[in-house]
Design a protein around this motif. Structure first.
Motif, PDB file in Angstrom:
ATOM      1  N   ARG A   1       0.837  -1.202   0.000  1.00 20.19           N
ATOM      2  CA  ARG A   1       0.000   0.000   0.000  1.00 20.19           C
ATOM      3  C   ARG A   1       0.871   1.251   0.000  1.00 20.19           C
ATOM      4  NH1 ARG A   1      -4.647   1.242   4.542  1.00 20.19           N
ATOM      5  NH2 ARG A   1      -5.573   3.074   3.552  1.00 20.19           N
TER       6      ARG A   1
ATOM      7  N   PRO B   1      -0.048   3.807  -3.171  1.00 20.76           N
ATOM      8  CA  PRO B   1      -1.191   4.293  -2.382  1.00 20.76           C
ATOM      9  C   PRO B   1      -2.420   4.632  -3.212  1.00 20.76           C
ATOM     10  CG  PRO B   1       0.526   5.974  -2.544  1.00 20.76           C
ATOM     11  CD  PRO B   1       1.104   4.714  -3.086  1.00 20.76           C
TER      12      PRO B   1
ATOM     13  N   GLU C   1      -6.320   2.595  -3.162  1.00 20.66           N
ATOM     14  CA  GLU C   1      -7.659   3.163  -2.967  1.00 20.66           C
ATOM     15  C   GLU C   1      -8.580   2.799  -4.130  1.00 20.66           C
ATOM     16  OE1 GLU C   1      -8.552   4.476  -0.223  1.00 20.66           O
ATOM     17  OE2 GLU C   1      -6.545   4.579   0.653  1.00 20.66           O
ATOM     18  N   GLN C   2      -8.056   2.845  -5.340  1.00 20.91           N
ATOM     19  CA  GLN C   2      -8.863   2.515  -6.514  1.00 20.91           C
ATOM     20  C   GLN C   2      -9.225   1.026  -6.540  1.00 20.91           C
ATOM     21  OE1 GLN C   2     -10.040   4.640  -9.030  1.00 20.91           O
ATOM     22  NE2 GLN C   2      -9.329   6.330  -7.760  1.00 20.91           N
TER      23      GLN C   2
ATOM     24  N   ALA D   1      -9.409  -0.985  -3.957  1.00 22.01           N
ATOM     25  CA  ALA D   1     -10.340  -1.287  -2.865  1.00 22.01           C
ATOM     26  C   ALA D   1     -11.773  -0.976  -3.295  1.00 22.01           C
ATOM     27  CB  ALA D   1      -9.965  -0.488  -1.617  1.00 22.01           C
ATOM     28  N   ALA D   2     -11.970   0.188  -3.912  1.00 19.60           N
ATOM     29  CA  ALA D   2     -13.306   0.547  -4.409  1.00 19.60           C
ATOM     30  C   ALA D   2     -13.755  -0.439  -5.481  1.00 19.60           C
ATOM     31  CB  ALA D   2     -13.290   1.971  -4.967  1.00 19.60           C
TER      32      ALA D   2
ATOM     33  N   ILE E   1     -16.389   2.394   4.023  1.00 18.08           N
ATOM     34  CA  ILE E   1     -15.251   2.755   3.161  1.00 18.08           C
ATOM     35  C   ILE E   1     -14.886   4.216   3.421  1.00 18.08           C
ATOM     36  CG2 ILE E   1     -16.788   3.426   1.265  1.00 18.08           C
ATOM     37  CD1 ILE E   1     -14.712   2.380  -0.711  1.00 18.08           C
TER      38      ILE E   1
ATOM     39  N   PHE F   1     -14.217   7.848   2.165  1.00 21.50           N
ATOM     40  CA  PHE F   1     -14.579   8.540   0.923  1.00 21.50           C
ATOM     41  C   PHE F   1     -14.674  10.039   1.161  1.00 21.50           C
ATOM     42  CE2 PHE F   1     -18.595   7.304   2.941  1.00 21.50           C
ATOM     43  CZ  PHE F   1     -19.309   8.499   2.932  1.00 21.50           C
TER      44      PHE F   1
ATOM     45  N   ASP G   1     -10.325   3.804   7.962  1.00 20.04           N
ATOM     46  CA  ASP G   1      -9.484   2.877   7.211  1.00 20.04           C
ATOM     47  C   ASP G   1     -10.094   1.474   7.179  1.00 20.04           C
ATOM     48  OD1 ASP G   1      -7.195   2.504   5.637  1.00 20.04           O
ATOM     49  OD2 ASP G   1      -6.114   1.585   7.300  1.00 20.04           O
TER      50      ASP G   1
ATOM     51  N   TYR H   1     -12.524  -1.195   5.083  1.00 18.30           N
ATOM     52  CA  TYR H   1     -13.105  -1.474   3.774  1.00 18.30           C
ATOM     53  C   TYR H   1     -13.894  -2.771   3.894  1.00 18.30           C
ATOM     54  CZ  TYR H   1      -9.585   1.894   2.193  1.00 18.30           C
ATOM     55  OH  TYR H   1      -8.817   3.020   2.027  1.00 18.30           O
TER      56      TYR H   1
END
Length: 337
Positions: A132, A136, A140-141, A143-144, A169, A171, A192, A194
């Motif tokens: 991560r 980084p 994030e991308q 995970a979404a 999540i 956001f 943090d 998810y």
């Protein structure tokens, strides 16, 4: 980069092309040889390149939620053998368990676990902190992407419009309405965490494309391809996976963990330090994940959870929980009453 990761990158490129992004420019900016990638040659894509790929895709598309929309559009077939194994599962629950187990073939940015109670089942992502830190933006991308993909692919498996019970999540405010649309429920903001939770009624639903013989054949291929190869070289992955798989034992001490891997405590500390993480940080990450799960199920008092997670006093657990989430255990639990 293994075959499944390459398959994912090619699916990413296909989606970028659908969005009218100039693939030559996208790859050039990201330091990736597009011709080699599409010609079947072996291509190495490092953490920085993977991070730049997501960063440039968001920039060229003027879409900061590129991963969210990629997850909404991708079909399981695009994941190759992993997608076929999930599709050929007998029930949703079996497909979910295969998806969790096979996640490392797609990404090493995080692992996944699934937890069940009487009413729900919850996917949770567990970050690989070293990866991560190296990628980084991609984290994030991705995970979404994974959370959204879980929602929309359940639709195709059972031919029903699935609505999650809850999605947690981090956001930004401007993303709320689009997250709500794509995830089909109001997201809960976290620092943090998810996670995505579904009604347990889906777990035993039969999958329309179930094919036991095909699945066995595919699983044999996966096992043959990975047999003889070492698992992750990351010590933090080994430690984190051991803690999660043996959560019923509580959080073991550094000395006990080192003994499990037949190394000295000092050696284990040094190996983790080389990966820019400490044993305490990994233990806290697992404690946080378990604490959230226990509170969400509603079957435990905070004092019981504190004891199960190895805290001598409830006040110490409460302080740690507030550091993780910004609220108290009681305040967090009220959200699920």
């Amino acid at each position: 980069m293994n075959d499944q990761q390459k398959q994912f990158i090619l699916a990413f490129m296909a989606y970028a092309a659908q969005r009218d992004l100039p693939l030559d420019k996208l790859c050039h900016l990201s330091g990736i040889d597009l011709e080699a990638l599409t010609s079947g040659e072996q291509v190495a894509i490092g953490p920085k390149q993977f991070n730049d790929l997501w960063l440039n895709a968001c920039h060229l598309s003027n879409d900061p939620l590129f991963g969210l929309h990629f997850g909404e559009s991708l079909q399981l077939a695009a994941l190759g053998i992993v997608g076929e194994i999930i599709k050929s599962s007998t029930t949703v629950g079996q497909g979910v368990e295969h998806a969790v187990a096979l996640t490392p073939l797609i990404t090493d940015l995080f692992g996944m676990t699934v937890a069940r109670d009487a009413h729900t089942f919850t996917f949770r992502l567990h970050p690989n902190h070293a990866r991560r830190a190296a990628s980084p933006f991609a984290f994030e991308q991705m995970a979404a992407f994974f959370l959204v993909f879980a929602v929309h692919e359940l639709d195709g498996l059972i031919l029903a419009r699935v609505r999650p019970e809850r999605v947690t999540i981090p956001f930004a405010d401007h993303a709320f309405s689009e997250l709500e649309r794509v995830l089909r429920c109001q997201p809960t903001r976290s620092e943090d965490d998810y996670a995505i939770t579904f009604d347990s009624k889906y777990w035993d639903m039969p999958i329309l494309t179930a094919n036991y013989a095909l699945q066995e054949s595919l699983l044999q291929k996966v096992n043959a391809a990975t047999s003889g190869k070492p698992g992750s070289d990351s010590w933090q992955d080994k430690v984190q996976q051991y803690l999660m798989k043996n959560a019923y034992l509580g959080i073991v001490s550094l000395d006990e963990m080192a003994a499990n891997f037949n190394v000295s405590p000092r050696s284990l500390q040094r190996k983790l330090k080389d990966e820019q993480v400490t044993y305490q940080e990994l233990a806290d990450e697992v404690r946080k994940s378990l604490a959230l799960h226990y509170l969400e199920t509603g079957g435990y008092y905070a004092k019981e959870i504190s004891y199960m997670l190895g805290y001598n006093e409830l006040s110490a657990f409460s302080r740690a929980f507030k550091r993780w989430t910004g609220t108290t255990p009681a305040g967090y639990q009220r959200n699920f009453e």
